[in-house]
Design a protein around this motif. Structure first.
Motif, mmCIF file in Angstrom:
data_model
loop_
_atom_site.group_PDB
_atom_site.id
_atom_site.type_symbol
_atom_site.label_atom_id
_atom_site.label_comp_id
_atom_site.label_asym_id
_atom_site.label_seq_id
_atom_site.Cartn_x
_atom_site.Cartn_y
_atom_site.Cartn_z
ATOM 1 N N TYR A 1 0.840 -1.204 0.000
ATOM 2 C CA TYR A 1 0.000 0.000 0.000
ATOM 3 C C TYR A 1 0.867 1.243 0.000
ATOM 4 O O TYR A 1 2.023 1.201 0.401
ATOM 5 C CB TYR A 1 -0.914 -0.005 1.235
ATOM 6 C CG TYR A 1 -1.937 -1.105 1.119
ATOM 7 C CD1 TYR A 1 -3.225 -0.825 0.716
ATOM 8 C CD2 TYR A 1 -1.584 -2.432 1.336
ATOM 9 C CE1 TYR A 1 -4.148 -1.836 0.550
ATOM 10 C CE2 TYR A 1 -2.495 -3.453 1.172
ATOM 11 C CZ TYR A 1 -3.775 -3.150 0.780
ATOM 12 O OH TYR A 1 -4.682 -4.145 0.600
ATOM 13 N N ASN A 2 0.275 2.343 -0.444
ATOM 14 C CA ASN A 2 0.969 3.634 -0.354
ATOM 15 C C ASN A 2 2.342 3.554 -1.001
ATOM 16 O O ASN A 2 3.330 3.984 -0.429
ATOM 17 C CB ASN A 2 1.073 4.044 1.141
ATOM 18 C CG ASN A 2 1.591 5.457 1.333
ATOM 19 O OD1 ASN A 2 1.440 6.307 0.456
ATOM 20 N ND2 ASN A 2 2.229 5.703 2.476
ATOM 21 N N ILE A 3 2.409 3.022 -2.198
ATOM 22 C CA ILE A 3 3.709 2.918 -2.871
ATOM 23 C C ILE A 3 4.146 4.286 -3.384
ATOM 24 O O ILE A 3 3.336 5.210 -3.531
ATOM 25 C CB ILE A 3 3.663 1.915 -4.052
ATOM 26 C CG1 ILE A 3 2.562 2.294 -5.062
ATOM 27 C CG2 ILE A 3 3.498 0.499 -3.552
ATOM 28 C CD1 ILE A 3 2.726 1.636 -6.416
ATOM 29 N N TYR B 1 -8.423 5.643 -2.729
ATOM 30 C CA TYR B 1 -8.513 6.816 -1.869
ATOM 31 C C TYR B 1 -8.431 6.341 -0.434
ATOM 32 O O TYR B 1 -9.138 5.420 -0.028
ATOM 33 C CB TYR B 1 -9.826 7.561 -2.115
ATOM 34 C CG TYR B 1 -10.009 8.018 -3.548
ATOM 35 C CD1 TYR B 1 -8.966 8.662 -4.220
ATOM 36 C CD2 TYR B 1 -11.201 7.810 -4.222
ATOM 37 C CE1 TYR B 1 -9.112 9.082 -5.531
ATOM 38 C CE2 TYR B 1 -11.360 8.235 -5.539
ATOM 39 C CZ TYR B 1 -10.314 8.872 -6.184
ATOM 40 O OH TYR B 1 -10.474 9.293 -7.479
ATOM 41 N N HIS B 2 -7.563 6.989 0.320
ATOM 42 C CA HIS B 2 -7.299 6.574 1.680
ATOM 43 C C HIS B 2 -7.699 7.700 2.618
ATOM 44 O O HIS B 2 -7.335 8.857 2.382
ATOM 45 C CB HIS B 2 -5.799 6.264 1.794
ATOM 46 C CG HIS B 2 -5.377 5.897 3.160
ATOM 47 N ND1 HIS B 2 -4.735 6.765 4.001
ATOM 48 C CD2 HIS B 2 -5.525 4.749 3.842
ATOM 49 C CE1 HIS B 2 -4.508 6.155 5.157
ATOM 50 N NE2 HIS B 2 -4.981 4.941 5.084
ATOM 51 N N ARG B 3 -8.471 7.367 3.671
ATOM 52 C CA ARG B 3 -8.913 8.416 4.584
ATOM 53 C C ARG B 3 -7.712 8.998 5.323
ATOM 54 O O ARG B 3 -6.899 8.274 5.879
ATOM 55 C CB ARG B 3 -9.922 7.870 5.601
ATOM 56 C CG ARG B 3 -10.734 9.008 6.249
ATOM 57 C CD ARG B 3 -11.476 8.539 7.486
ATOM 58 N NE ARG B 3 -12.530 7.568 7.215
ATOM 59 C CZ ARG B 3 -13.769 7.898 6.839
ATOM 60 N NH1 ARG B 3 -14.100 9.162 6.685
ATOM 61 N NH2 ARG B 3 -14.652 6.957 6.640
ATOM 62 N N GLU C 1 -4.078 5.049 9.940
ATOM 63 C CA GLU C 1 -2.903 4.205 9.729
ATOM 64 C C GLU C 1 -3.192 3.154 8.664
ATOM 65 O O GLU C 1 -4.292 2.605 8.607
ATOM 66 C CB GLU C 1 -2.555 3.468 11.026
ATOM 67 C CG GLU C 1 -1.820 4.314 12.044
ATOM 68 C CD GLU C 1 -0.399 4.599 11.610
ATOM 69 O OE1 GLU C 1 0.400 3.648 11.503
ATOM 70 O OE2 GLU C 1 -0.084 5.791 11.382
ATOM 71 N N VAL C 2 -2.207 2.870 7.845
ATOM 72 C CA VAL C 2 -2.347 1.744 6.928
ATOM 73 C C VAL C 2 -1.969 0.491 7.707
ATOM 74 O O VAL C 2 -0.806 0.291 8.031
ATOM 75 C CB VAL C 2 -1.415 1.889 5.715
ATOM 76 C CG1 VAL C 2 -1.642 0.755 4.729
ATOM 77 C CG2 VAL C 2 -1.632 3.220 5.045
ATOM 78 N N THR C 3 -2.957 -0.299 8.039
ATOM 79 C CA THR C 3 -2.622 -1.571 8.675
ATOM 80 C C THR C 3 -2.103 -2.484 7.585
ATOM 81 O O THR C 3 -2.258 -2.221 6.408
ATOM 82 C CB THR C 3 -3.847 -2.199 9.337
ATOM 83 O OG1 THR C 3 -4.910 -2.178 8.390
ATOM 84 C CG2 THR C 3 -4.253 -1.442 10.579
ATOM 85 N N GLU D 1 -5.443 10.468 -2.544
ATOM 86 C CA GLU D 1 -5.233 9.442 -3.567
ATOM 87 C C GLU D 1 -3.924 8.718 -3.310
ATOM 88 O O GLU D 1 -2.901 9.340 -3.051
ATOM 89 C CB GLU D 1 -5.201 10.108 -4.941
ATOM 90 C CG GLU D 1 -5.096 9.114 -6.087
ATOM 91 C CD GLU D 1 -5.188 9.796 -7.439
ATOM 92 O OE1 GLU D 1 -6.256 10.344 -7.755
ATOM 93 O OE2 GLU D 1 -4.182 9.791 -8.159
ATOM 94 N N LYS D 2 -3.966 7.397 -3.370
ATOM 95 C CA LYS D 2 -2.782 6.559 -3.144
ATOM 96 C C LYS D 2 -2.774 5.447 -4.185
ATOM 97 O O LYS D 2 -3.761 5.241 -4.895
ATOM 98 C CB LYS D 2 -2.855 5.917 -1.754
ATOM 99 C CG LYS D 2 -2.948 6.898 -0.610
ATOM 100 C CD LYS D 2 -1.587 7.220 -0.113
ATOM 101 C CE LYS D 2 -1.644 8.237 1.002
ATOM 102 N NZ LYS D 2 -0.328 8.823 1.213
ATOM 103 N N TRP D 3 -1.706 4.694 -4.164
ATOM 104 C CA TRP D 3 -1.561 3.596 -5.121
ATOM 105 C C TRP D 3 -1.102 2.343 -4.401
ATOM 106 O O TRP D 3 -0.295 2.420 -3.468
ATOM 107 C CB TRP D 3 -0.554 3.980 -6.203
ATOM 108 C CG TRP D 3 -1.050 5.124 -7.016
ATOM 109 C CD1 TRP D 3 -0.948 6.450 -6.716
ATOM 110 C CD2 TRP D 3 -1.796 5.045 -8.233
ATOM 111 N NE1 TRP D 3 -1.573 7.205 -7.674
ATOM 112 C CE2 TRP D 3 -2.093 6.362 -8.622
ATOM 113 C CE3 TRP D 3 -2.228 3.995 -9.045
ATOM 114 C CZ2 TRP D 3 -2.817 6.657 -9.779
ATOM 115 C CZ3 TRP D 3 -2.936 4.288 -10.201
ATOM 116 C CH2 TRP D 3 -3.228 5.605 -10.555
#
Ligand SMILES: *[C@@H]1O[C@H](CO)[C@@H](O)[C@H](O)[C@H]1NC(C)=O
Ligand SMILES: *[C@@H]1O[C@H](CO)[C@@H](O)[C@H](O)[C@H]1NC(C)=O
Ligand SMILES: *[C@@H]1O[C@H](CO)[C@@H](O)[C@H](O)[C@H]1NC(C)=O
Length: 463
Positions: free
Chosen positions: A53-55, A95-97, A101-103, A166-168
């Protein structure tokens, strides 16, 4: 457009914004960024199928022009497919709030948490295949360039829901086949070679499921020759993204992925419930000795679907696995919209590994020359050699389509005999900059093929 109350204002704005764009002018603005994925660790026989996530990804409101990738080792050296088979990599927009935290997600893409919204491509499968970019073993020799004046628009802040960013995410599925007892069997995820009877979710695998992704999930192991020694090593997907800053002269394209395993059927009655695009993603090709009446040992799979919305086909490419001999997409009248054939390697060096699909041919129709109309019934064909059985094969077709804008104040009109393209499109950013507020107003762009400049003017704009 007649009867539209803003017609006069709109016309004025259009005249002010009419721009003739020389295609070469985009080239000088292309930026290039090279990234490495997180490391994945493989040893002989092992499988890695992870979701990152979140690359790292280019930031801002941009148009992607190119997305190339390859697997490299810690020294940055390209790793050949017969050592590390790149089953696939896909890049998904989401789309990430903010502030959450990105678990460590580790599952397939089926999750739907409110902190996390997948921004799917434009279709056509209901589930699965949400990616913007993605290829497999063919990565090194498949051209991904999006020609001018087109681009894949991303990072537009007005598209991101409030409170989100926005994330990838990147999913890489790779199989280490060093020392494999049966290299092809490992790459085709044959369940017997992986000695698995249950899938990743602990569901029993039916005996008639001979091979496919359910048998080569993360951390599984394919059978290796007795006594084979090979080092554990860290590998990376190196990806190179070429892009340009967004401007109103760029024409956005939509991404469609058709899947030969889509079970969609045209509803018999127009009143019937909307049929689902249930995409299985993989299928089995039985060998011709056990298939009936297939003299030339070609397995052809065919589906017929209606295309959700129309436009100009800008780019097309298929995805197949070893044994594939090509795919084609035909329009309702039988014309070939695009046909894409595999390129098999013939040597040892990365990018030319013998027996592997190292590239797929691509289609770049002259813009405006190949259209799909809204609701058109298209036929997709996928051919495989079935001189032997192939498990877990795929037949995807990736298309970039420039659509007429859905906004009522703009239209897309294209083609005449000279190949001119006249495009009207929304220019949110430019006008917001001019007026200081986000107005949705049409801006017009005229793109002329360089060698045909001055032959015709703006008269083919239809309002
Ligand atoms: C995403 O990654 C960047 C560094 O690449 C980091 O600064 C940021 O905090 C990360 N975002 C989230 C939500 O984890
Ligand atoms: C295959 O799996 C079974 C049980 O899951 C195990 O007993 C057996 O040793 C495995 N065979 C090999 C060759 O790894
Ligand atoms: C697929 O195979 C069929 C039957 O052999 C053939 O007519 C067709 O041209 C092939 N298409 C492609 C794209 O290879």
């Amino acid at each position: 457009m007649l009867g539209c109350p803003n017609y006069q204002l709109l016309s004025l704005v259009l005249i002010l914004l009419l721009t003739t764009v020389d295609p070469s002018s985009q080239e000088s603005r292309v930026k290039s960024a090279v990234f490495l994925s997180p490391a994945f660790v493989l040893e002989p026989g092992s499988v890695s199928n992870k979701f990152y996530y979140n690359i790292s990804f280019p930031k801002g409101h941009i148009a992607i022009k190119n997305f190339d990738a390859e697997v490299v080792d810690e020294g940055g050296n390209p790793v050949p497919l017969y050592e590390t088979y790149l089953h696939h990599w896909i890049v998904v927009r989401y789309y990430h709030r903010k502030g959450v935290e990105v678990t460590k997600f580790h599952d397939d893409l089926g999750f739907h948490q409110s902190d996390f919204i997948v921004k799917r491509n434009s279709g056509i499968c209901d589930r699965g295949l949400p990616q913007y970019f993605g290829l497999g073993s063919e990565t090194r020799k498949t051209i991904t360039y999006v020609p001018d004046p087109y681009g894949i628009e991303i990072g537009n802040p007005v598209e991101v829901p409030p409170g989100y960013e926005e994330k990838w995410l990147l999913n890489i599925h790779a199989i280490d086949t060093r020392g494999a007892e049966d290299r092809l069997g490992c790459t085709e995820c044959r369940c017997d070679l992986y000695n698995v009877t249950k899938d990743e979710h602990d569901r029993v695998i039916e005996p008639d499921y001979i091979g496919g992704l359910r048998c080569c999930y993360d951390e599984t192991r394919c059978r290796v020759k007795d006594g084979f020694q090979g080092s554990k090593r860290s590998l990376y997907l190196k990806y190179t993204v070429k892009y340009i800053d967004w401007d109103p002269s760029i024409v956005p394209v939509k991404i469609y992925i058709l899947d030969i395993t889509d079970t969609w059927k045209k509803p018999e009655k127009s009143t019937a419930a909307v049929a689902r695009h249930h995409c299985q993603i993989e299928y089995l090709v039985e060998s011709c000795s056990s298939a009936v009446a297939n003299v030339d040992c070609t397995h052809t799979k065919k589906i017929i679907v209606t295309f959700p919305s129309g436009g100009d086909v800008i780019y097309g490419v298929a995805h197949q696995h070893t044994g594939g001999t090509g795919m084609a997409l035909h329009g309702e009248d039988g014309r070939v919209i695009c046909s894409s054939l595999p390129i098999y390697g013939e040597g040892k060096e990365p990018g030319n590994e013998a027996g592997y699909i190292v590239g797929m041919s691509t289609c770049y129709p002259r813009p405006g020359s190949i259209k799909i109309s809204e609701g058109e019934t298209v036929t997709l064909l996928s051919n495989y050699s079935n001189a032997q059985r192939h498990t877990g094969v795929m037949g995807l077709f990736y298309l970039l389509v420039a659509e007429p804008s859905p906004k009522p104040n703009s239209i897309l009109h294209s083609t005449d005999e000279t190949g001119e393209i006249v495009i009207l499109q929304n220019a949110i950013g430019a006008l917001a900059a001019v007026f200081g507020i986000a107005l949705l107003v049409g801006a017009a762009v005229i793109y002329q093929r360089r060698n045909q400049r001055d032959q015709e003017g703006y008269e083919s704009i239809l309002m």
